[in-house]
Design an enzyme around this catalytic site. Structure first.
Site, mmCIF file in Angstrom:
data_model
loop_
_atom_site.group_PDB
_atom_site.id
_atom_site.type_symbol
_atom_site.label_atom_id
_atom_site.label_comp_id
_atom_site.label_asym_id
_atom_site.label_seq_id
_atom_site.Cartn_x
_atom_site.Cartn_y
_atom_site.Cartn_z
ATOM 1 N N GLU A 1 0.838 -1.293 0.324
ATOM 2 C CA GLU A 1 -0.011 0.016 -0.017
ATOM 3 C C GLU A 1 0.775 1.314 0.112
ATOM 4 O O GLU A 1 0.420 2.233 -0.346
ATOM 5 C CB GLU A 1 -0.921 0.007 1.314
ATOM 6 N N ASP B 1 17.017 14.251 -33.463
ATOM 7 C CA ASP B 1 17.161 15.291 -34.433
ATOM 8 C C ASP B 1 18.419 15.556 -34.647
ATOM 9 O O ASP B 1 18.900 15.558 -33.662
ATOM 10 C CB ASP B 1 15.867 16.147 -34.547
ATOM 11 N N ASN C 1 2.020 -4.209 9.818
ATOM 12 C CA ASN C 1 2.139 -3.702 8.376
ATOM 13 C C ASN C 1 2.116 -2.170 8.519
ATOM 14 O O ASN C 1 2.795 -1.693 7.751
ATOM 15 C CB ASN C 1 0.643 -4.151 7.707
#
Length: 855
Positions: free
Chosen positions: A293, A335, A689
């Protein structure tokens, strides 16, 4: 009347400028008197307005929904909602808030391609002069239709693609469309070349008239023009960037693992007869524990810090994810004009008939330019090289440059008396000369001398230079208006050569990019001879230089083979540049494109990372992912280094999840099957967590070792799985040892078991970051203070919480002192094991980005 769109091509599919004007008039059903108003009205209904069709605009709500249904977003949203439903309102709210903030920041970057097309439309002419009912009149440029006869004069922006059938001293600047830095002379006549840059009988929408006046037959309008094709390319949906592909793949991998683990745990719990609600909450807590998360926050903060550092290096980042893509880039297509070169025509040399350096030809040319030039690029270059050349000279008469005879003259009075000075195309001036100046003496100028002079012109062309010849003639008699017959019997003075030179830093920057594992390829609209010369000057292989015509003849499969060994291309159309980019991507390359013109827009769109420069065409800037305020390739090299540093810090978080978080979740799933009680309560899992996530907040501020930014790197899901296969089981092995020790040696109760494992889990998860954050030894490559503070701060909270009055809220009890000491030894052993195995794990986890073969 043939289809108005089909009129741009003949029956063989050749471009309109290869057809005769009379045939095109016939095909379009019109003549040199122009259209009637009624006919023009009908054609407008058929062909549509002379404008670019906008891409369908997607509102903010749709953009948010698109991001919400991405795999990782769905996982995070589900984890947040489930956390709230199971009682962890704060944790769930944080997950949802982080996700919404990340989506909001991404949404702000939406719509670049649509805005680019808007800028493109606003950059063209608003009014056009057309011949309607036989009379020239001014109309809105949107009302120009195929079959119209338009008049363009110096300073006008050309409103449509058209065939020139009448002109007077007309030149146009097509640098933004074709890459040609010099003004292009236009005149009626047949052209067989299929490249737009060689269409001397055609003018193109968006280019600018430099000198003279022309009448032309409109053949293409709106999206049927070269200019419109570029706008249409920008309005199409872009390909998913490498970073987005990697995030999506990681999200899908996480989703599969989470679902599999939840099903296994829930099935096992129900099989062993545990309460359904408790088993469901435990399985959900496991799923939340596996969910990364914090990844949106880590990536957003890391990329934002990278954007701030790149701003200090003179790079404006418009799309945050492009920082990662720049670091993963393996091929940079660029370029020529304005990127490798200065885009400013300068006088390269002034030589005599024999090729010796002599300032006299350029000094006489500067006198003619100052007194009676046309203010074109070549005159400006000569004037800049000798700004004081005309001091003491006065203009008596001038003969303007004649684009038919391709020369012009001034009659000036000065220190050498009255002198006629003529300059122009070498072939025209040489043909008008009867003598030449050699070592200060006038000598005969016969056929051998003419051959020698033209040979010098060819040598200059092979070096990528454009030459003009300068001649003079002492004037006898009174001054008068010049006529063409006066420009005969001249004295050949020499040649002036001009070039758009490479930037002083170009060669060093190319070498630096090569050292960083990035191959440079030139994709230019300019002449292949000029491109080859430039490629050699900046250190690229010049064995093969392909033209647009050669590219057009190759199939996609054949082109994919050729791009492996060709480093330079010339006379490319805008769509061919984009095709080459896609050919490189098909070979596995991550391709960047650096350009500054309208002709670069499709390639900028097709590339994985689009780069433009300050002062570039508005459409190029708007379609790019980054804008460099300093148009130097060294800035690109700095950006590459920054992108790789950003990737390295994001990868630290991913590795952390693989080594600690994922390993702990496997341990928990195994324990839930074999233990008679839950190894950790759902609230304890969520707390674990949350603290773990907090410990990782400092990752975006961490430093990176030099070897981590030395080569291109991209995410590799298989590599990350291999990393997890090494570090995850290591973590799980120590978890199982912890389980055995707590139950068999110390015989702790279930609450004490959960507390002890919580402490061990937090310590191993948090402290291992100091091991795997670097390929070197941790004590030799110390982390930055921010990471130390966040990690040790979270660890301190985890270690202290079970011994505080708040422990009861989470079901903690203080474990025995002996068991705690045992856990400390296990943590030290785990970190030592992680240090021993990390080399093999890191080597397996990173796939070096593919680098196509170079010549």
């Amino acid at each position: 009347m043939r289809s108005l769109v089909a009129a741009r091509f003949d029956s063989g599919g050749q471009p309109f400028w290869t057809q005769s004007v009379d045939a095109t008039f016939l095909a379009l059903g019109c003549d040199r008197n122009g259209l009637t108003r009624a006919d023009a009205f009908e054609r407008l209904k058929l062909a549509g307005p002379n404008a670019d069709v906008s891409g369908s605009k997607r509102g903010s709500v749709r953009a948010i929904i698109k991001r919400m249904i991405e795999p990782l977003s769905l996982i995070l949203m589900a984890a947040g909602l489930v956390s709230v439903a199971t009682g962890d309102v704060i944790g769930g709210s944080i997950i949802v808030a982080i996700l919404l903030l990340s989506i909001g920041l991404d949404t702000l970057q939406e719509g670049h391609a649509i805005r680019a097309a808007d800028i493109l439309r606003r950059s063209v002419a608003l009014k056009a002069t057309v011949r309607r009912n036989g009379v020239l009149s001014e109309i809105d440029v949107a009302d120009v239709v195929p079959g119209d006869v338009i008049r363009v004069r110096a300073g006008d922006i050309i409103p449509a693609d058209a065939l020139v059938f009448e002109c007077m001293a007309f030149t146009a600047s097509e640098a933004a469309l074709t890459g040609e830095p010099f003004p292009v002379e236009k005149r009626p006549g047949m052209v067989t070349a299929v490249a737009a840059a060689e269409a001397s009988n055609a003018i193109f929408r968006g280019s600018v008239a430099q000198t003279g006046e022309a009448l032309a037959l409109v053949v293409g309008t709106g999206r049927g023009t070269l200019f419109g094709a570029a706008a249409a390319a920008l309005a199409t949906a872009g390909e998913t960037s490498p970073f987005q592909r990697d995030l999506s793949a990681y999200g899908l991998l996480t989703a599969r693992l989470t679902i599999a683990l939840v099903v296994v745990v829930l099935t096992a719990s129900i099989f062993f007869g545990r309460p359904l609600l408790q088993s469901l909450m435990f399985a959900v807590a496991l799923a939340v524990g596996l969910t990364p998360e914090l990844l949106p926050m880590i990536t957003t903060v890391t990329l934002s810090r990278g954007a701030m550092r790149m701003a200090r290096r003179k790079v404006i980042v418009k799309r945050l994810a492009s920082i990662h893509d720049l670091g993963a880039m393996t091929v940079l297509c660029t370029d020529k004009t304005g990127t490798l070169t200065s885009a400013q025509i300068s006088l390269a040399c002034s030589i005599t008939l024999l090729g010796a350096d002599d300032p006299r030809p350029s000094r006489l040319g500067a006198i003619a330019a100052i007194l009676g030039g046309d203010s074109g690029a070549l005159d400006a270059a000569m004037t800049s090289a000798a700004p004081d050349a005309a001091q003491g000279w006065t203009l008596s008469s001038r003969q303007s440059f004649d684009f038919t005879r391709r020369l012009g003259s001034v009659l000036a009075a000065g220190p050498e008396g009255a002198l006629l000075i003529t300059k122009g195309a070498p072939e025209a001036v040489i043909a008008a000369c009867r003598s030449s100046l050699v070592d200060g003496k006038v000598v005969a100028f016969g056929s051998n001398e003419r051959i020698a002079a033209l040979a010098e012109v060819r040598k200059l062309a092979e070096r990528g230079m454009r030459a003009i010849a300068v001649a003079s003639l002492p004037w006898v008699g009174a001054a008068r208006d010049l006529i063409a017959q006066d420009e005969t019997g001249l004295v050949f003075e020499g040649l002036c050569a001009f070039a758009d030179p490479p930037k002083a830093t170009a060669a060093a920057a190319v070498a630096r990019l090569a050292e960083a594992g990035i191959r440079l390829i030139i994709l230019s609209g300019d002449d292949p001879v000029v491109v080859k010369r430039l490629a050699g000057l900046v250190g690229l292989a010049t064995d093969k230089v392909f033209s647009g015509a050669q590219v057009a003849r190759l199939s996609d499969a054949a082109l994919a083979v050729q791009v492996r060994s060709v480093d330079a291309y010339g006379r490319l159309a805008p769509d061919q540049k984009a095709r080459l980019v896609r050919a490189l991507q098909a070979g596995g390359a991550i391709v960047g494109y650096l350009g500054d013109g309208i002709n670069d827009a499709p390639a900028l769109k097709a590339a994985d990372i689009g780069l433009s420069v300050d002062g570039a065409a508005g459409v190029a800037q708007a379609s790019a992912d980054m804008i460099m305020l300093d148009s130097d390739l060294a800035v690109v090299a700095d950006g590459v280094e920054e992108g790789r540093r950003t990737f390295a810090n994001i990868l630290k978080y991913i590795r952390m999840g693989a080594s600690s978080n994922f390993g702990n979740m496997l341990s928990m799933a195994a324990a839930s099957i074999f233990l008679p009680f839950l190894p950790m309560l759902p609230t304890q899992i969520l707390l674990n967590n949350l603290l773990y996530d907090f410990s990782e907040i400092g990752i975006p501020f961490d430093g990176v070792r030099p070897e981590a930014v030395a080569r291109p790197q991209v995410w590799d899901m298989r590599g990350l799985i291999r990393f997890a296969a090494v570090m995850g089981p290591l973590s799980s092995a120590f978890d199982l040892i912890t389980f055995g020790g707590l139950l068999l040696l110390f015989h702790v109760s279930p609450p004490a078991f959960r507390t002890a494992w919580f402490l061990e889990s937090m310590a191993t998860q948090i402290l291992v970051i100091f091991v795997i954050r670097t390929n070197g030894r941790p004590w030799r490559d110390l982390p930055r203070p921010a990471l130390v503070a966040s990690s040790l701060g979270a660890l301190m909270v985890a270690m202290v919480l079970p011994f505080t009055p708040a422990a009861g809220w989470f079901g903690f009890v203080a474990p025995p002192l002996a068991a705690t000491s045992f856990l400390g030894l296990l943590v030290i052993a785990y970190l030592a094991g992680a240090e021993l195995l990390k080399g093999a794990a890191i080597a397996a986890s990173v796939r070096r980005a593919v680098r196509p073969h170079a010549a």
